[in-house]
Write a protein that holds these residues in place. Sequence first.
Motif, PDB file in Angstrom:
ATOM      1  N   GLN A   1       0.808  -1.216   0.000  1.00  0.00           N
ATOM      2  CA  GLN A   1       0.000   0.000   0.000  1.00  0.00           C
ATOM      3  C   GLN A   1       0.844   1.270   0.000  1.00  0.00           C
ATOM      4  O   GLN A   1       0.310   2.353  -0.112  1.00  0.00           O
TER       5      GLN A   1
ATOM      6  N   THR B   1      -2.917  10.815   6.983  1.00  0.00           N
ATOM      7  CA  THR B   1      -3.020   9.983   8.181  1.00  0.00           C
ATOM      8  C   THR B   1      -3.218  10.904   9.377  1.00  0.00           C
ATOM      9  O   THR B   1      -2.967  12.108   9.300  1.00  0.00           O
TER      10      THR B   1
ATOM     11  N   PHE C   1      -9.977  -1.187   7.698  1.00  0.00           N
ATOM     12  CA  PHE C   1      -8.598  -1.158   8.188  1.00  0.00           C
ATOM     13  C   PHE C   1      -7.755  -2.194   7.445  1.00  0.00           C
ATOM     14  O   PHE C   1      -6.611  -1.929   7.060  1.00  0.00           O
TER      15      PHE C   1
ATOM     16  N   GLY D   1      -6.894  -1.097   3.992  1.00  0.00           N
ATOM     17  CA  GLY D   1      -6.187   0.176   3.905  1.00  0.00           C
ATOM     18  C   GLY D   1      -7.091   1.321   3.510  1.00  0.00           C
ATOM     19  O   GLY D   1      -6.644   2.457   3.389  1.00  0.00           O
TER      20      GLY D   1
ATOM     21  N   ARG E   1      -7.379   4.629   7.312  1.00  0.00           N
ATOM     22  CA  ARG E   1      -5.962   4.695   7.664  1.00  0.00           C
ATOM     23  C   ARG E   1      -5.668   5.803   8.677  1.00  0.00           C
ATOM     24  O   ARG E   1      -4.582   6.383   8.682  1.00  0.00           O
TER      25      ARG E   1
ATOM     26  N   GLN F   1      -0.461   2.787  12.494  1.00  0.00           N
ATOM     27  CA  GLN F   1      -1.007   1.644  11.749  1.00  0.00           C
ATOM     28  C   GLN F   1      -1.373   0.464  12.649  1.00  0.00           C
ATOM     29  O   GLN F   1      -1.421  -0.684  12.199  1.00  0.00           O
TER      30      GLN F   1
ATOM     31  N   ARG G   1      -4.562  -1.263  11.405  1.00  0.00           N
ATOM     32  CA  ARG G   1      -4.364  -1.853  10.074  1.00  0.00           C
ATOM     33  C   ARG G   1      -3.530  -3.125  10.162  1.00  0.00           C
ATOM     34  O   ARG G   1      -3.844  -4.136   9.518  1.00  0.00           O
ATOM     35  N   ASN G   2      -2.483  -3.094  10.962  1.00  0.00           N
ATOM     36  CA  ASN G   2      -1.640  -4.278  11.105  1.00  0.00           C
ATOM     37  C   ASN G   2      -2.414  -5.440  11.718  1.00  0.00           C
ATOM     38  O   ASN G   2      -2.253  -6.598  11.310  1.00  0.00           O
TER      39      ASN G   2
ATOM     40  N   ARG H   1      -5.319  -6.712   9.183  1.00  0.00           N
ATOM     41  CA  ARG H   1      -4.788  -7.474   8.048  1.00  0.00           C
ATOM     42  C   ARG H   1      -4.497  -8.913   8.448  1.00  0.00           C
ATOM     43  O   ARG H   1      -4.604  -9.823   7.625  1.00  0.00           O
TER      44      ARG H   1
END
Length: 270
Positions: free
Chosen positions: A42, A73, A226, A229, A232, A237, A240-241, A244
Amino acid sequence: MSAREIFSFRNPYFSASVGITVALFLLTALGGFIVLPYAQPQLKFAGLWDTICGAAGLPRASTAEGGQPAAHTSRVVLTSTTLARASQESIGRGATLAQRCAICHGPTGISQADSPNLAGQYASVIYKELLDFRSGARTNAVMSPFAQNLSDQDIADLAAYYAYLPRLPAFHPEPQLAPTRIVVYGAPLRGIAPCGSCHGSLDNKTGSPWLEGQSALYMKTQLQAFASGERRNDINQQMRNIARAMTPQEIEEAASYYASQPPEFIKVVE
């Protein structure tokens, strides 16, 4: 053998130890500062130095696909004392402003649709999200235009008002479910912390919302955003981490569990 002879490069064991240590350091630096950052699909980095800065957590000039500037962000800085003590005047002004929010979030801060419940939400959470909507760090067809016209004081007042309201049961309560593994234990081997370590039950991290009684559809949608992406505005992050690494089933289980829980406390208004 003297200490001087032991720590001499003429000693083959010492030379080998130093060589192995240097090689491991270089391999680790190469992987952590270059290989892994470039593996993030991303993000597009402007060069090697940009990549290293990104891995070190320093500001950088990253670009998205097609050479366009990366999406905004969040730049909001929160502490445990952010909006901790709101004045009655601020709460009153927030109550007036909140009349425009009632159509989605309910007249008492409890949504009758799939918008988030705001009554009793942490003031720092509402404050951050409104600032992110205003800056473009988070986007929504309804909230983004609404937030554009809010001043810093307006945002602080709205946050203070909703935080003052009692946490009430959801408008559409669901049968209460038992805690799931992802909520209580996370998935350590995949780098997933327990949901409760940030969102209550185990601990609350500043800026993390309480989730009990929120819409399952809303929470599932946000976790998917999230993960892809699309959303955001999480700091560093973190979400998001985690999202995923979660499986679709874990996302479903976490959303369903929190939607089935009653508020963790109900404030009594005298």
